[in-house]
Structure formats: structure tokens, C-alpha cells
Scaffold this active site. Structure first.
Site, PDB file in Angstrom:
ATOM      1  N   THR A  79     -21.815  20.033  42.770  1.00 10.85           N
ATOM      2  CA  THR A  79     -22.241  18.640  42.908  1.00 10.85           C
ATOM      3  C   THR A  79     -23.747  18.540  43.106  1.00 10.85           C
ATOM      4  O   THR A  79     -24.351  17.516  42.788  1.00 10.85           O
ATOM      5  CB  THR A  79     -21.490  17.970  44.070  1.00 10.85           C
ATOM      6  OG1 THR A  79     -20.087  18.200  43.916  1.00 10.85           O
ATOM      7  CG2 THR A  79     -21.740  16.477  44.100  1.00 10.85           C
ATOM      8  N   TYR A 127     -14.806  30.037  47.117  1.00  9.55           N
ATOM      9  CA  TYR A 127     -14.537  28.780  46.411  1.00  9.55           C
ATOM     10  C   TYR A 127     -13.611  29.091  45.246  1.00  9.55           C
ATOM     11  O   TYR A 127     -14.021  29.692  44.260  1.00  9.55           O
ATOM     12  CB  TYR A 127     -15.852  28.171  45.944  1.00  9.55           C
ATOM     13  CG  TYR A 127     -15.749  26.797  45.311  1.00  9.55           C
ATOM     14  CD1 TYR A 127     -14.580  26.043  45.348  1.00  9.55           C
ATOM     15  CD2 TYR A 127     -16.866  26.240  44.685  1.00  9.55           C
ATOM     16  CE1 TYR A 127     -14.505  24.789  44.774  1.00  9.55           C
ATOM     17  CE2 TYR A 127     -16.805  24.976  44.112  1.00  9.55           C
ATOM     18  CZ  TYR A 127     -15.621  24.267  44.157  1.00  9.55           C
ATOM     19  OH  TYR A 127     -15.552  23.014  43.579  1.00  9.55           O
ATOM     20  N   LYS A 165     -12.552  27.423  50.253  1.00 10.53           N
ATOM     21  CA  LYS A 165     -12.572  26.056  49.746  1.00 10.53           C
ATOM     22  C   LYS A 165     -11.628  26.030  48.554  1.00 10.53           C
ATOM     23  O   LYS A 165     -11.892  26.666  47.535  1.00 10.53           O
ATOM     24  CB  LYS A 165     -13.985  25.646  49.328  1.00 10.53           C
ATOM     25  CG  LYS A 165     -14.050  24.256  48.686  1.00 10.53           C
ATOM     26  CD  LYS A 165     -15.430  23.962  48.106  1.00 10.53           C
ATOM     27  CE  LYS A 165     -15.420  22.625  47.369  1.00 10.53           C
ATOM     28  NZ  LYS A 165     -16.715  22.348  46.695  1.00 10.53           N
ATOM     29  N   VAL A 195     -14.386  20.044  52.124  1.00 14.10           N
ATOM     30  CA  VAL A 195     -15.704  20.047  51.493  1.00 14.10           C
ATOM     31  C   VAL A 195     -15.599  18.980  50.411  1.00 14.10           C
ATOM     32  O   VAL A 195     -14.989  19.196  49.364  1.00 14.10           O
ATOM     33  CB  VAL A 195     -16.065  21.414  50.900  1.00 14.10           C
ATOM     34  CG1 VAL A 195     -17.425  21.338  50.210  1.00 14.10           C
ATOM     35  CG2 VAL A 195     -16.078  22.479  51.989  1.00 14.10           C
TER      36      VAL A 195
END
Length: 304
Positions: free
Chosen positions: A56, A144, A172, A212
Site C-alpha cells: 500500500t 506476510y 500477516k 494490518v
């Protein structure tokens, strides 16, 4: 550097936003804008952690030097009152190790390390990659797991092996397999964070420490309240908040790339985070009109 908001059951905090990177109209990083946004996310949106230079944050299109300056700006702005997690994952193990070391020097409290993307390594390759990055610094690591972008999931068996590393602390999850995540949490000390805003409350219900988030840019305070309510046993209020935020999540996360829509949303609530870098493109007028309606439906007060 010790995390100011981490605990044993939530080592990176509970409500983290994967922060966008403000760019000027000519594509330069707006470092003053970075600090303003970080302060807004922590002081007004109740985020107790920020992820810097994740997807992001448009990490594929920022240089290593820019990543370092962005991280240092965020640490300077909020590092005394929020956990600052640096995105250090790439599809090149050596490069990821270099980014991890640079993040430690810059004052990060932890690392986010994504599954190597595009080159589709086997599970043994993932094990060696994540272990090399975790060995490179003294910082705690959040893995992640996002097979939709990386093309490869981190299997349960690999997570079991990675959980043995003293600095690999969390996952995550953007894989969306709540059963697999439950199995890992039941058998290891790995802490899970929702990495998919569509599943924030479901992840809390099976034991995740927090999130998150992308929508946390504009509804971080509501997400923090949802976590507080669920953890205190007020499931009814947590569910009410989950349902209240559905239009916001849908508007930002399901219509086009998240960074595009969240920058448009920030502008609508009076926190202009600038433009995106190519190959991303800014939101269209049609998208902004629909976004405005959904934010209002979700209870947000817009700047105009």
C-alpha cells in the site's frame, strides 16, 4: 529499538495501518506529508502501529534510498508512541537482507517480510529466505502470506518450522484460510494479524491479535474499538462496528487497487496524501463519486 506498543500476545500492537506514501504531483516523495499522515494515523485514528513501505506504500516503485528516508521520517514523527514496522520483503533474498539491515539502522521496531513474488520458490526456498532475513537483524519479523500476489502460499508445515526461529513472531495473513491459521496458532507461538480488511472480525474470532489494515487510514479508530469490544466480550458491539464499516471496506478494497482508493478517501476526509506513482493511476471521478457515497453510508464525516 523496543516497540512502544508491543505486548507478548500482540508484539507489533493491535491496530496497524499499512501506510500509503504521499507523492507530489511530479512524483516526488512528500516527506513532510509522510510525517503529517503518520501523526494523523496514530493520534487521531488510534493506530498503535504503522507498516511503512508495504504494498500500500507503493514499495515496488520507491527506491531503497526513498524507503530509508520514509522510514526515518515515520520513526521521527511517531516512533515514541507507535510500533513502526518496515517492509523489507522482495523476491531477492540478498536484497531483502540489505533492506532489513537498513531498517534496523533507521530505528524500525520490526520487519514485514512478504513471500517472494513472481519467482514462485518451493517451500524450502521460502524457509531459507525468511530465515536469512530473520538472521540478519535483531528485529522481530512478521511474515506476510499473500498467495494472491506472490503466487505461492506459506504452507502450514513451513509455518511450523519458521515458528522455531526466535525472531519470527507473527504472520500477516492475506490467504484467508482461517482454519489453517487456527491450526498454526494452536500449535505454535506465532501471532496472527488479519491482512485482509474483508475478514478483520472473523480473524479476531479465531484468535488473531489484531490487523494490518488499509481502511485503517480512515476508520482506524473504529477498528480499534472493534478489537477492544471483542476482547472485552462485547461481541454484539464488535459485530455492529463490523457491519457499519462494510460500505467503507467494500469501497476501498473491492473496486480497484487499495492505494488508489485509500488516497482518494484520505482526500475526502481532509487528509490529502497526494498522488500515486505509475503504473498506478489516480481514482476516476466516477470512482470518487461512489466512494464518497459509501464513506457517508459508513458514518464518516467528509471534509466538505
Amino acid at each position: 529499538m523496543a516497540s512502544p506498543t508491543g505486548t507478548s500476545d500482540a508484539p507489533f500492537g493491535r491496530t496497524l495501518t499499512a501506510m500509503v506514501t504521499p507523492f507530489t504531483s511530479d512524483g516526488a516523495v512528500d516527506y513532510e506529508g509522510v510525517q503529517r499522515l503518520a501523526a494523523y494515523l496514530v493520534d487521531e485514528q488510534r493506530n498503535d502501529g504503522l507498516v511503512v513501505s508495504g504494498t500500500t506504500g507503493e514499495s515496488p516503485t520507491t527506491s531503497d534510498e526513498e524507503k530509508d528516508r520514509i522510514l526515518r521520517a515515520v520513526v521521527e514523527a511517531v516512533g515514541d508512541r507507535a510500533t513502526v514496522v518496515a517492509g523489507a520483503g522482495t523476491n531477492d533474498t540478498r536484497h531483502s537482507v540489505e533492506l532489513a539491515k537498513a531498517a534496523e539502522r533507521a530505528g524500525a521496531h520490526g520487519l514485514l517480510v512478504v513471500t517472494p513474488y513472481y519467482n514462485k520458490p518451493p517451500q524450502e526456498g521460502l524457509l531459507r529466505h525468511f530465515t536469512a532475513v530473520a538472521d540478519a537483524t535483531g528485529l522481530p519479523v512478521m511474515l506476510y502470506d499473500i498467495p494472491g500476489r506472490a503466487g505461492v502460499p506459506i504452507t502450514i508445515e513451513t509455518l511450523f518450522r519458521l515458528a522455531e526461529h526466535p525472531r519470527i513472531a507473527a504472520v500477516k495473513d492475506a490467504k484467508g484460510d482461517l482454519f489453517a491459521g487456527s491450526q498454526v496458532m494452536a500449535s505454535t507461538d506465532l501471532v496472527f494479524y488479519s491482512g485482509d480488511d474483508l475478514l478483520n472480525l472473523p480473524w479476531l474470532s479465531v484468535g488473531a491479535a489484531g490487523y494490518v489494515s488499509v481502511v485503517g487510514h480512515v476508520v482506524g479508530a473504529e477498528l480499534a474499538s472493534m478489537a477492544d469490544s471483542y476482547r472485552s466480550g462485547d461481541v454484539e458491539n464488535a459485530l455492529a462496528l463490523h457491519r457499519q464499516l462494510l460500505p467503507v471496506v467494500s469501497a476501498i478494497m473491492t473496486r480497484t487497487q487499495g492505494a488508489i482508493m485509500v488516497k482518494a478517501a484520505l482526500k475526502l476526509v481532509g487528509q490529502d496524501a497526494g498522488y500515486v506513482r505509475p503504473p498506478l493511476v489516480d481514482a476516476t471521478e466516477e470512482q470518487i463519486t461512489a466512494l464518497r457515497e459509501d464513506l457517508i453510508t459508513g458514518g464518516l464525516k467528509l471534509a466538505d
